[in-house]
Design a protein around this motif. Structure first.
Motif, PDB file in Angstrom:
ATOM      1  N   GLU A   1      11.501  32.585  38.337  1.00 26.39           N
ATOM      2  CA  GLU A   1      12.200  31.292  38.399  1.00 26.39           C
ATOM      3  C   GLU A   1      13.565  31.329  37.697  1.00 26.39           C
ATOM      4  OE1 GLU A   1      10.255  28.113  36.177  1.00 26.39           O
ATOM      5  OE2 GLU A   1       9.101  29.609  35.082  1.00 26.39           O
ATOM      6  N   HIS A   2      13.766  32.299  36.798  1.00 26.45           N
ATOM      7  CA  HIS A   2      15.053  32.391  36.111  1.00 26.45           C
ATOM      8  C   HIS A   2      15.897  33.568  36.620  1.00 26.45           C
ATOM      9  CE1 HIS A   2      13.545  29.295  33.525  1.00 26.45           C
ATOM     10  NE2 HIS A   2      12.537  30.055  33.145  1.00 26.45           N
ATOM     11  N   HIS A   3      15.448  34.176  37.689  1.00 24.51           N
ATOM     12  CA  HIS A   3      16.141  35.339  38.252  1.00 24.51           C
ATOM     13  C   HIS A   3      17.304  34.865  39.122  1.00 24.51           C
ATOM     14  CE1 HIS A   3      15.835  39.665  38.833  1.00 24.51           C
ATOM     15  NE2 HIS A   3      16.165  39.494  40.097  1.00 24.51           N
ATOM     16  N   PRO A   4      18.422  35.632  39.165  1.00 23.03           N
ATOM     17  CA  PRO A   4      19.542  35.196  40.020  1.00 23.03           C
ATOM     18  C   PRO A   4      19.186  35.248  41.494  1.00 23.03           C
ATOM     19  CG  PRO A   4      19.960  37.369  39.080  1.00 23.03           C
ATOM     20  CD  PRO A   4      18.725  36.859  38.411  1.00 23.03           C
ATOM     21  N   ARG A   5      19.722  34.286  42.235  1.00 22.73           N
ATOM     22  CA  ARG A   5      19.446  34.257  43.665  1.00 22.73           C
ATOM     23  C   ARG A   5      20.315  35.286  44.391  1.00 22.73           C
ATOM     24  NH1 ARG A   5      22.802  30.914  46.941  1.00 22.73           N
ATOM     25  NH2 ARG A   5      24.588  30.103  45.787  1.00 22.73           N
ATOM     26  N   ALA A   6      19.925  35.591  45.626  1.00 18.98           N
ATOM     27  CA  ALA A   6      20.703  36.531  46.437  1.00 18.98           C
ATOM     28  C   ALA A   6      21.927  35.808  46.968  1.00 18.98           C
ATOM     29  CB  ALA A   6      19.859  37.063  47.587  1.00 18.98           C
ATOM     30  N   ILE A   7      23.101  36.309  46.649  1.00 21.80           N
ATOM     31  CA  ILE A   7      24.327  35.644  47.060  1.00 21.80           C
ATOM     32  C   ILE A   7      24.919  36.336  48.280  1.00 21.80           C
ATOM     33  CG2 ILE A   7      24.805  34.617  44.812  1.00 21.80           C
ATOM     34  CD1 ILE A   7      26.550  36.923  44.133  1.00 21.80           C
ATOM     35  N   GLN A   8      25.970  35.705  48.780  1.00 21.13           N
ATOM     36  CA  GLN A   8      26.496  36.080  50.092  1.00 21.13           C
ATOM     37  C   GLN A   8      26.779  37.576  50.238  1.00 21.13           C
ATOM     38  OE1 GLN A   8      26.944  34.137  52.741  1.00 21.13           O
ATOM     39  NE2 GLN A   8      27.950  35.672  54.033  1.00 21.13           N
ATOM     40  N   TYR A   9      27.476  38.141  49.272  1.00 18.57           N
ATOM     41  CA  TYR A   9      27.878  39.537  49.479  1.00 18.57           C
ATOM     42  C   TYR A   9      26.665  40.460  49.506  1.00 18.57           C
ATOM     43  CZ  TYR A   9      27.138  41.597  44.855  1.00 18.57           C
ATOM     44  OH  TYR A   9      26.563  42.105  43.732  1.00 18.57           O
ATOM     45  N   MET A  10      25.582  40.069  48.794  1.00 16.83           N
ATOM     46  CA  MET A  10      24.373  40.909  48.830  1.00 16.83           C
ATOM     47  C   MET A  10      23.749  40.908  50.218  1.00 16.83           C
ATOM     48  SD  MET A  10      22.380  39.943  45.396  1.00 16.83           S
ATOM     49  CE  MET A  10      23.226  40.038  43.843  1.00 16.83           C
ATOM     50  N   MET A  11      23.754  39.726  50.845  1.00 15.95           N
ATOM     51  CA  MET A  11      23.160  39.650  52.177  1.00 15.95           C
ATOM     52  C   MET A  11      24.020  40.418  53.183  1.00 15.95           C
ATOM     53  SD  MET A  11      20.503  38.171  51.303  1.00 15.95           S
ATOM     54  CE  MET A  11      19.712  38.145  52.917  1.00 15.95           C
ATOM     55  N   GLU A  12      25.332  40.314  53.011  1.00 17.28           N
ATOM     56  CA  GLU A  12      26.216  41.083  53.898  1.00 17.28           C
ATOM     57  C   GLU A  12      25.992  42.585  53.701  1.00 17.28           C
ATOM     58  OE1 GLU A  12      29.800  37.741  53.947  1.00 17.28           O
ATOM     59  OE2 GLU A  12      30.086  39.625  52.873  1.00 17.28           O
TER      60      GLU A  12
END
Ligand code: SF4
Ligand code: SF4
Length: 333
Positions: free
Chosen positions: A244-255
């Motif tokens: 629950e405190h982990h960073p979410r996957a952001i745009q550049y990671m998905m790209e």
């Protein structure tokens, strides 16, 4: 007790092969007795469907987005409970035929959870009842892939489509994240891809910063080695449950994940669950440098109370007193 539940007297539905008598209250890794419906509703996520969420799960994933029902009954979450299969089938068919069902394009009954694997005999009975009423009704089976080969054959026999999660390729990462070994998951994925390709809606993979990012390429290569045209759907992690405190996957990671999957040879790669505009640079700071996906997940599990050096929930002495199962997230995605 209905005849179709007889095998729960010695349950070997999934690869934990617990052998417990679920009909008299013995509990295996999934923790459930007779199959219980957590909730059921029309759902637009492709494939659009009437989705039946079964309580219980044979995995203990740190990132679980449905942990309230996956760890039922330990969570004491209110669920619908056992629903007669004929009534469940009628309810699903009525919802699919309703105006709202037609508007969202619902054309099948979708079994999910938790995991439907510990409830397979019940799923089969609902499908049998539904097809007595409408022989053409479609069925989607949503799985983490940890079923036995015998259970897989049964799933293939009832399914029109299968949505299949592969959470990691390397065993250490898979165990640290889910508590279970990866080998049966890869074995069953290969069996579907090779022998029942027409049933596969998609393989799904969750991109978790610092934990599964480096697994994209080997998972994609594993799939591409069978058939480069197999559908692969990348999902963006959002903070949940133990993470629950982990960073979410952001745009550049998905790209980057898409690039990795394509570099591994896959040509049919999709992204789901990310609202950022394609090409937009992230405003968030990236997470700290990766220290090894399995190691990071393992340390997070340890902080949440799991003492195992190598998570293996099927043999763990804490299986029925599991601190991960008892974890209560304060926030959810
Ligand atoms: S974890 Fe699997 S084998 Fe064990 S009781 Fe549950 S469904 Fe049966
Ligand atoms: S404490 Fe045992 S049962 Fe619980 S997650 Fe860790 S290994 Fe699995």
């Amino acid at each position: 007790m209905p005849d179709y539940l007889w095998e729960l007297e010695h349950c070997t539905l999934c690869e934990w092969r617990c052998g417990v008598d679920r009909l008299v209250g013995e509990r295996g890794v999934c923790g459930i007795g007779i199959p219980e419906v957590a909730a059921a509703m029309l759902h637009p996520a492709p494939p659009a469907s009437y989705t039946i969420f079964l309580a219980g799960c044979n995995f203990r994933c740190l990132n679980c987005q449905n942990w309230e029902i996956a760890h039922y009954p330990d969570t004491h979450e209110p669920v619908r409970g056992f629903v007669d299969p004929g009534s469940m089938a009628e309810e699903a068919l009525a919802a699919i035929r309703s105006l709202r069902g037609r508007l969202i394009g619902a054309d099948r009954i979708f079994f999910s959870g938790g995991s439907p694997d510990p409830s397979l005999p019940y799923v089969e009975e609902v499908v049998r009842e539904a097809r007595k009423r409408d022989s053409r009704v479609k069925v989607n089976y949503d799985t983490n892939g940890f079923m036995t080969e015998a259970s897989l054959a049964r799933v293939l026999a009832i399914s029109t489509s299968i949505t299949y999660d592969i959470k990691a390729y390397h065993d250490d990462v898979h165990r640290a994240l889910t508590g279970a070994p990866v080998a049966p998951v890869l074995r069953n994925a290969a069996a579907i891809a090779r022998n029942a390709r027409e049933l596969l809606w998609e393989f799904r993979f969750l991109v978790i910063p610092g934990i599964t990012v480096d697994e994209v390429r080997p998972v994609a290569a594993f799939i591409a080695d069978i058939d480069e045209a197999l559908p692969f759907n990348l999902l963006a992690f959002r903070p949940n449950f133990v993470l629950e405190h982990h960073p979410r996957a952001i745009q550049y990671m998905m790209e980057e994940a898409v690039r990795e999957a394509r570099a591994a040879g896959l040509v049919n790669v999709r992204v789901h669950g990310h609202r950022a505009v394609a090409g937009e640079r992230p405003k968030e700071r990236p997470p700290p440098a990766r220290e090894g996906g399995g190691g990071l997940a393992r340390r997070i599990a340890e902080r949440a109370g799991c003492p195992a050096d190598v998570r293996d929930c099927g043999t763990c002495g804490l299986q029925q007193r599991c601190p991960i199962k008892r974890y209560r997230a304060r926030r959810s995605a």
